[in-house]
Scaffold this active site. Sequence first.
Site, PDB file in Angstrom:
ATOM      1  N   CYS A  78      74.499  41.504   3.011  1.00  0.00           N
ATOM      2  CA  CYS A  78      75.523  42.320   3.678  1.00  0.00           C
ATOM      3  C   CYS A  78      76.791  42.424   2.844  1.00  0.00           C
ATOM      4  O   CYS A  78      77.320  43.522   2.653  1.00  0.00           O
ATOM      5  CB  CYS A  78      75.814  41.791   5.078  1.00  0.00           C
ATOM      6  SG  CYS A  78      76.318  40.062   5.150  1.00  0.00           S
TER       7      CYS A  78
ATOM      8  N   HIS B 198      83.001  39.856   7.777  1.00  0.00           N
ATOM      9  CA  HIS B 198      83.594  39.247   6.593  1.00  0.00           C
ATOM     10  C   HIS B 198      84.781  40.078   6.114  1.00  0.00           C
ATOM     11  O   HIS B 198      84.810  41.293   6.306  1.00  0.00           O
ATOM     12  CB  HIS B 198      82.576  39.222   5.443  1.00  0.00           C
ATOM     13  CG  HIS B 198      81.213  38.754   5.818  1.00  0.00           C
ATOM     14  ND1 HIS B 198      80.930  37.447   6.097  1.00  0.00           N
ATOM     15  CD2 HIS B 198      80.038  39.410   5.959  1.00  0.00           C
ATOM     16  CE1 HIS B 198      79.642  37.318   6.378  1.00  0.00           C
ATOM     17  NE2 HIS B 198      79.075  38.493   6.311  1.00  0.00           N
TER      18      HIS B 198
END
Lengths: 348, 348, 348, 348
Positions: A143, A221
């Site tokens: 990701c 994130h």
Amino acid sequence: MAVKVGVAGYGVIGQRLADGVSLQKDMELVGVADVAPTLSIRALVERGMPYDLYCAVPGKEKDLEAAGVPVSGSFDDLLGKVDIMLDATTAGVGAMNRKLYEKAGVKAIFQGGEKNDVADVFFHGYANYDKGLGADFLKLTSCNTTGLIRTVDCLDRCVGVEKAAITIIRRVADPGDYHRGLTNALKMDKAPNHQAVDLMTIMPHINATGLLVHTPVTHGHIITLVVTPKKDISVEEAIAQFKKHPRIRVVTTDEGFTGNASFFRYARDLGNNRSDMYEIGLWADTVVKSGRDIMFAINIPQESVTIPETMDGIRAACGMQKDGNDGVAKTNEYLGLGKWMTPQYMED
Amino acid sequence: MAVKVGVAGYGVIGQRLADGVSLQKDMELVGVADVAPTLSIRALVERGMPYDLYCAVPGKEKDLEAAGVPVSGSFDDLLGKVDIMLDATTAGVGAMNRKLYEKAGVKAIFQGGEKNDVADVFFHGYANYDKGLGADFLKLTSCNTTGLIRTVDCLDRCVGVEKAAITIIRRVADPGDYHRGLTNALKMDKAPNHQAVDLMTIMPHINATGLLVHTPVTHGHIITLVVTPKKDISVEEAIAQFKKHPRIRVVTTDEGFTGNASFFRYARDLGNNRSDMYEIGLWADTVVKSGRDIMFAINIPQESVTIPETMDGIRAACGMQKDGNDGVAKTNEYLGLGKWMTPQYMED
Amino acid sequence: MAVKVGVAGYGVIGQRLADGVSLQKDMELVGVADVAPTLSIRALVERGMPYDLYCAVPGKEKDLEAAGVPVSGSFDDLLGKVDIMLDATTAGVGAMNRKLYEKAGVKAIFQGGEKNDVADVFFHGYANYDKGLGADFLKLTSCNTTGLIRTVDCLDRCVGVEKAAITIIRRVADPGDYHRGLTNALKMDKAPNHQAVDLMTIMPHINATGLLVHTPVTHGHIITLVVTPKKDISVEEAIAQFKKHPRIRVVTTDEGFTGNASFFRYARDLGNNRSDMYEIGLWADTVVKSGRDIMFAINIPQESVTIPETMDGIRAACGMQKDGNDGVAKTNEYLGLGKWMTPQYMED
Amino acid sequence: MAVKVGVAGYGVIGQRLADGVSLQKDMELVGVADVAPTLSIRALVERGMPYDLYCAVPGKEKDLEAAGVPVSGSFDDLLGKVDIMLDATTAGVGAMNRKLYEKAGVKAIFQGGEKNDVADVFFHGYANYDKGLGADFLKLTSCNTTGLIRTVDCLDRCVGVEKAAITIIRRVADPGDYHRGLTNALKMDKAPNHQAVDLMTIMPHINATGLLVHTPVTHGHIITLVVTPKKDISVEEAIAQFKKHPRIRVVTTDEGFTGNASFFRYARDLGNNRSDMYEIGLWADTVVKSGRDIMFAINIPQESVTIPETMDGIRAACGMQKDGNDGVAKTNEYLGLGKWMTPQYMED
């Protein structure tokens, strides 16, 4: 004729892959495979089984049926009906599944958690579509790598990129996770992080390194990048380039995008499926320069960010579009990416 | 003819009230009012303005329009078109708005954050529907009180309830909040908590007290209740009663409902709007007895739990259904509450 | 002559047991045993080895010495020098160690993480000191049980206790833990919690049940208790009783004890060793009644709360004081417990 | 003759400044000033008033005395007895206090929270000691800036530093804070962060920029730096330089320094006062290179890191040592900094 797709593992990623395939008008989702009546499977039942479920491991049908889950067949049954499998099983299982895919003569795309050698090609829709053309086994970038490459590739296409130093501020769990977590601590990884190494694998002309810190949050994130371009580029020009990218949302803190959780909240307010967002976020008010280096921060929605590039992977592997620009454009069209690029947004 | 409803304040609760009204086939959502281009308003724009927006404070139109937000009129304009307003403004504003509602001759329902004297009746759809019949100004119970009363009322209807001791393990912020939060701390409130006091206001025949501890999480409060019934009731019978309630989901940890975040995740997996859940969760495997006292734990989805009871409030205030059982049944029907009560669930 | 004590396992609890024994003027700390150069062992080295270290597992000396840790001997060497071992090893290891203790003819006290059958007596200094008299193998109650029994025993001595319903709001990790944690979630345990069951084992005349919720914090559990006394007791009288207990600090939120982390901060400000506190906290402004039931909240400093009762256990097992009141008084004296009971505090 | 020092504000920083001054054998702590019976003041009372307390605001003596706090005099009384004040009051108060200091003819050092113009010199013990010589009013760099300058100055003395790109992963609250916090979110600041700007003020020959992300933890900031040196330096040589710095602890994740909370835990295990650490941590296994750029991660113990540099500031302002190397060496000696540089550590 639609390419026939199956999904192995109906967890956080598998569910979203199934949803993503369902939206591609030139693909057909044959079914999903799993082994136990997890909450996700129970939700599938409560929704009336929009996707057919196949039992991934012989003997586990009883557990599923005991929980009231209708089973459409075995894993072999599923493999017999598809052209390509999207493998979103627990890390390590994919390597074993590859043998089953080879035996059944189906292609497969593995997720970022698997080791690179599970596949023949390490793939990113924008950065190396050509490498995936006709390949039997692809592995997607993880990701973080998927998201950060969107920005590095964007700058690279424009002015060329020489090197990048990457700080990943990693969310440690997904919403609803209890099996992993961190409480009141930032956990430090040894350097360099695998994302920097992976970037160099996908884009071998770039020198990269980076650090990774785990943080006790669940909604995305945040990554800071220090990118050294080959040619000088102004802050304004860089922002303009990012704004043209259908998989990057350029936002500001003043608009209310105060942090990583704002993207999640905005996706809920938009009514997005599962409150997901396929785009990464990029804060225009974090773009700064130090000498020629350009520094900025992005947000990675870890649960859904790899879905578009996985759709690209199907297109490449199955030869649906020979040109990468055409491939990603089809994916973007069917996922609705870039449709928020209204004149208003573009003129900002 | 459909009752015409407006919503003041398009924040966390206001958005969900608007969605809830939209689902009631015997109501019409005229529009929502707010003052600034918040993320929620920006999402409304990106969605193509499914709800008309009115400017809640004269002079703020410019801020909205500068951000590309279409404005359908003033607050007075909105009040001129509705029968009843749902006031979900910041605590304290509702008290000022009441004067505007009185002047415009419209009814109003205030949310739990307002002081009780903002309204004539303190309301809960199940516990005191009759009190709200024809009233001009109702105040809803807060999210925790709304949810816990569902269970206390359920037992009260069955065996009578004498007293309750309530421990509220409160989530401290909503997903996407940055203006309030708590980091690595449990914060203790003085006793008794207002929810116990409010319970006694709504159900005066019950003696209640309780404590409240704030915890650094966002996905739902957990409450433990120690209820002293008038007549003895077995654990099994109590669970059976709870299972029949359309606004209570009886679950177990073994099914995967490991904690408060599981309900949020399940709502996402169900594809629920905004990943919300109207039902409270009740863990069957937490129901225990000590003497005649019965103890159990519930989960309160703070963002959406009061929506059904607010719909009930519209029904009572506008006299849409004279009988409480009919009123809550209509709300349940339009919100799809209880439809998950499949035979499979009921037989567990 | 001083009782000779060894400590097995120099982790969170073991370090504090060693410190506690060092403060008992009628005991001698012979040494501590561990197997690897953990941070705690490295700190021992940097402090100049105030405690002798023995290698708990043959063959591990090399690892320790490679990290510069001086080793004083083997586990057998240590057992040969002590009267009693305090076993603070990882859960499960204690059961194996018991055989070594039996062979060496030394007594032992196990911590709460072990199964009850590791020992002959399940022990609490205040509630059942007599049972531990002369016993060879004791198991201490766990941190939560130890702390809550202090309050239940306090009320029991005063008015008798009939039953208790206990809600444990559990901290999920210790400061500095990375191997266990929880992120943005409250985790629910099945009922009843073991602490309620343990309370009934230690105090068999009391009926107890309870629930437990894990929370993502590190500085101390909070417990709410609903206690049904045999005789009525007023809030004021209950507070007065708690204030007389040397292992209970009665505080208020107004003084600044806002939550669990306040006790940790206060211990730091006091300059306490390792920022620890041996006393539980009890908020006077949470004590309320519902009928005859009395409800209140306490704070459990999980790292250090069992140290006093373990010292009591040594006294009982080794017959140092025959009377429980004398035993706990000696422990309190050496640990400085109750010295903060200045007239000023007592008159509040 | 000892320099006489007072401390204004007995909060998180003020307490530690008082402790730090107490350890300097050539300084005398005259007393501390505060206004209310906070937990920290209550702890001072329970400890028996090791420091005299002066009432910082006329009229507040009554509040203090009502809580049993002995008051030694007024703020003016304190100012009449000292040579220099360390101002650790709430941000903004220092600017007002400066007038009182000027009137009383005492020097003062302000903490990082104040605006730069509160003082004549913006100070860091290592990087610009000379600027502080004889100055009446100094402002210390903030905790992050203080810590990161230690490393940049260390490299600058060795090979020269051209530029730096700084990512600050900021802890959002201190242990025991309830008034500020963040729950399950990473908050993004606009660029550049003030620490990069401050670095350029203190070290004007360096070009710096940076981003800052707030994280929901309490035990220390983590910073990643991408430093472009003037001359190439190897990873090994850089680590060797850092290891020689008495205010930098070079550690590894393999030793057990897994993250920011490990430093806090290690300080507790060391038995450090208030579980504090004056040194920053630097992970040797995060030092990497990308081209000539060198990247690494450090840990900033926010509560105590500025104490040494504040002691340096007293030395400079009062002319106690004319040479910066002598000044910082005296501070290091009295605070015990560098004493852990045992041969074993140095040879690693």
